[in-house]
Motif scaffolding. Structure first.
Motif, mmCIF file in Angstrom:
data_model
loop_
_atom_site.group_PDB
_atom_site.id
_atom_site.type_symbol
_atom_site.label_atom_id
_atom_site.label_comp_id
_atom_site.label_asym_id
_atom_site.label_seq_id
_atom_site.Cartn_x
_atom_site.Cartn_y
_atom_site.Cartn_z
ATOM 1 N N LEU A 1 45.203 26.937 53.220
ATOM 2 C CA LEU A 1 45.432 26.173 51.987
ATOM 3 C C LEU A 1 44.552 24.924 51.962
ATOM 4 O O LEU A 1 43.911 24.620 50.949
ATOM 5 C CB LEU A 1 46.898 25.760 51.875
ATOM 6 C CG LEU A 1 47.890 26.843 51.505
ATOM 7 C CD1 LEU A 1 49.315 26.315 51.644
ATOM 8 C CD2 LEU A 1 47.640 27.331 50.099
ATOM 9 N N ASN A 2 44.526 24.206 53.076
ATOM 10 C CA ASN A 2 43.711 22.995 53.148
ATOM 11 C C ASN A 2 42.230 23.307 52.986
ATOM 12 O O ASN A 2 41.494 22.575 52.309
ATOM 13 C CB ASN A 2 43.954 22.268 54.476
ATOM 14 C CG ASN A 2 45.332 21.662 54.543
ATOM 15 O OD1 ASN A 2 45.929 21.321 53.535
ATOM 16 N ND2 ASN A 2 45.854 21.523 55.749
ATOM 17 N N ASP B 1 41.502 23.888 49.395
ATOM 18 C CA ASP B 1 41.435 22.616 48.666
ATOM 19 C C ASP B 1 40.089 21.929 48.864
ATOM 20 O O ASP B 1 39.486 21.419 47.908
ATOM 21 C CB ASP B 1 42.558 21.679 49.111
ATOM 22 C CG ASP B 1 43.940 22.148 48.688
ATOM 23 O OD1 ASP B 1 44.041 23.019 47.796
ATOM 24 O OD2 ASP B 1 44.924 21.631 49.264
ATOM 25 N N TYR C 1 42.404 30.747 49.635
ATOM 26 C CA TYR C 1 43.752 30.874 49.066
ATOM 27 C C TYR C 1 44.252 32.310 49.207
ATOM 28 O O TYR C 1 45.438 32.539 49.440
ATOM 29 C CB TYR C 1 43.769 30.448 47.600
ATOM 30 C CG TYR C 1 43.524 28.980 47.382
ATOM 31 C CD1 TYR C 1 44.237 28.004 48.076
ATOM 32 C CD2 TYR C 1 42.571 28.544 46.467
ATOM 33 C CE1 TYR C 1 44.009 26.655 47.871
ATOM 34 C CE2 TYR C 1 42.333 27.190 46.253
ATOM 35 C CZ TYR C 1 43.055 26.253 46.951
ATOM 36 O OH TYR C 1 42.828 24.918 46.755
ATOM 37 N N LEU D 1 57.226 27.792 49.216
ATOM 38 C CA LEU D 1 56.520 26.613 48.704
ATOM 39 C C LEU D 1 55.020 26.730 48.972
ATOM 40 O O LEU D 1 54.200 26.458 48.080
ATOM 41 C CB LEU D 1 57.081 25.336 49.326
ATOM 42 C CG LEU D 1 56.427 24.037 48.833
ATOM 43 C CD1 LEU D 1 56.560 23.900 47.316
ATOM 44 C CD2 LEU D 1 57.054 22.839 49.527
ATOM 45 N N MET D 2 54.666 27.171 50.164
ATOM 46 C CA MET D 2 53.238 27.332 50.464
ATOM 47 C C MET D 2 52.630 28.455 49.624
ATOM 48 O O MET D 2 51.485 28.361 49.198
ATOM 49 C CB MET D 2 53.020 27.565 51.960
ATOM 50 C CG MET D 2 53.189 26.294 52.772
ATOM 51 S SD MET D 2 52.466 26.357 54.437
ATOM 52 C CE MET D 2 53.473 27.586 55.229
ATOM 53 N N ARG D 3 53.401 29.504 49.373
ATOM 54 C CA ARG D 3 52.891 30.576 48.496
ATOM 55 C C ARG D 3 52.633 30.037 47.099
ATOM 56 O O ARG D 3 51.619 30.353 46.486
ATOM 57 C CB ARG D 3 53.883 31.743 48.429
ATOM 58 C CG ARG D 3 53.798 32.673 49.614
ATOM 59 C CD ARG D 3 54.708 33.887 49.464
ATOM 60 N NE ARG D 3 54.470 34.661 48.254
ATOM 61 C CZ ARG D 3 53.536 35.598 48.117
ATOM 62 N NH1 ARG D 3 52.742 35.883 49.114
ATOM 63 N NH2 ARG D 3 53.412 36.264 46.995
ATOM 64 N N SER D 4 53.538 29.210 46.595
ATOM 65 C CA SER D 4 53.330 28.657 45.254
ATOM 66 C C SER D 4 52.122 27.727 45.244
ATOM 67 O O SER D 4 51.354 27.708 44.276
ATOM 68 C CB SER D 4 54.584 27.943 44.743
ATOM 69 O OG SER D 4 54.849 26.781 45.486
ATOM 70 N N ASN D 5 51.909 26.967 46.328
ATOM 71 C CA ASN D 5 50.727 26.114 46.413
ATOM 72 C C ASN D 5 49.448 26.948 46.448
ATOM 73 O O ASN D 5 48.440 26.567 45.844
ATOM 74 C CB ASN D 5 50.794 25.217 47.650
ATOM 75 C CG ASN D 5 51.795 24.102 47.508
ATOM 76 O OD1 ASN D 5 52.161 23.716 46.403
ATOM 77 N ND2 ASN D 5 52.269 23.590 48.625
ATOM 78 N N LYS E 1 48.823 28.225 42.935
ATOM 79 C CA LYS E 1 48.323 27.118 42.108
ATOM 80 C C LYS E 1 46.855 26.854 42.418
ATOM 81 O O LYS E 1 46.029 26.731 41.515
ATOM 82 C CB LYS E 1 49.152 25.862 42.360
ATOM 83 C CG LYS E 1 48.686 24.644 41.607
ATOM 84 C CD LYS E 1 49.564 23.434 41.958
ATOM 85 C CE LYS E 1 49.070 22.178 41.318
ATOM 86 N NZ LYS E 1 48.011 21.527 42.101
ATOM 87 N N GLY E 2 46.520 26.778 43.693
ATOM 88 C CA GLY E 2 45.126 26.551 44.081
ATOM 89 C C GLY E 2 44.231 27.680 43.627
ATOM 90 O O GLY E 2 43.112 27.453 43.158
#
Length: 87
Positions: free
Chosen positions: A28-29, A32, A47, A61-65, A68-69
């Protein structure tokens, strides 16, 4: 970019110890960072890797992030493509 090099090292360590949640967070990072650098293709790949891990672990929550990304990177890719067409 130094941040990406650091994340690559962290990714290796997380894989060695079997830390899938940490591996997902690192992807994820990395997504970004790629997105902020204007590299939507690389961001989308990062992603996607995060989402693949998210399918194996309980991390809503990480899946939703990641989703979103992914959406933001897809939009960025479209904008860059339109700019290229208009140039």
């Amino acid at each position: 970019v130094a941040a990406l090099q650091t994340y690559e090292r962290a990714l290796g360590m997380r894989r060695q110890v079997g830390d899938e949640r940490g591996e997902m967070a690192t992807h994820l990072n990395m997504g970004d960072v790629h997105r902020r650098l204007g590299r939507p293709g690389e961001a989308i790949a990062a992603y996607g890797r995060a989402l693949a891990i998210g399918g194996r672990i309980d991390a809503p929550l990480m899946r939703s992030n990641a989703l979103k990304g992914l959406a933001e990177a897809e939009a960025q890719r479209e904008v860059l493509a339109m700019r290229t067409e208009l140039a």
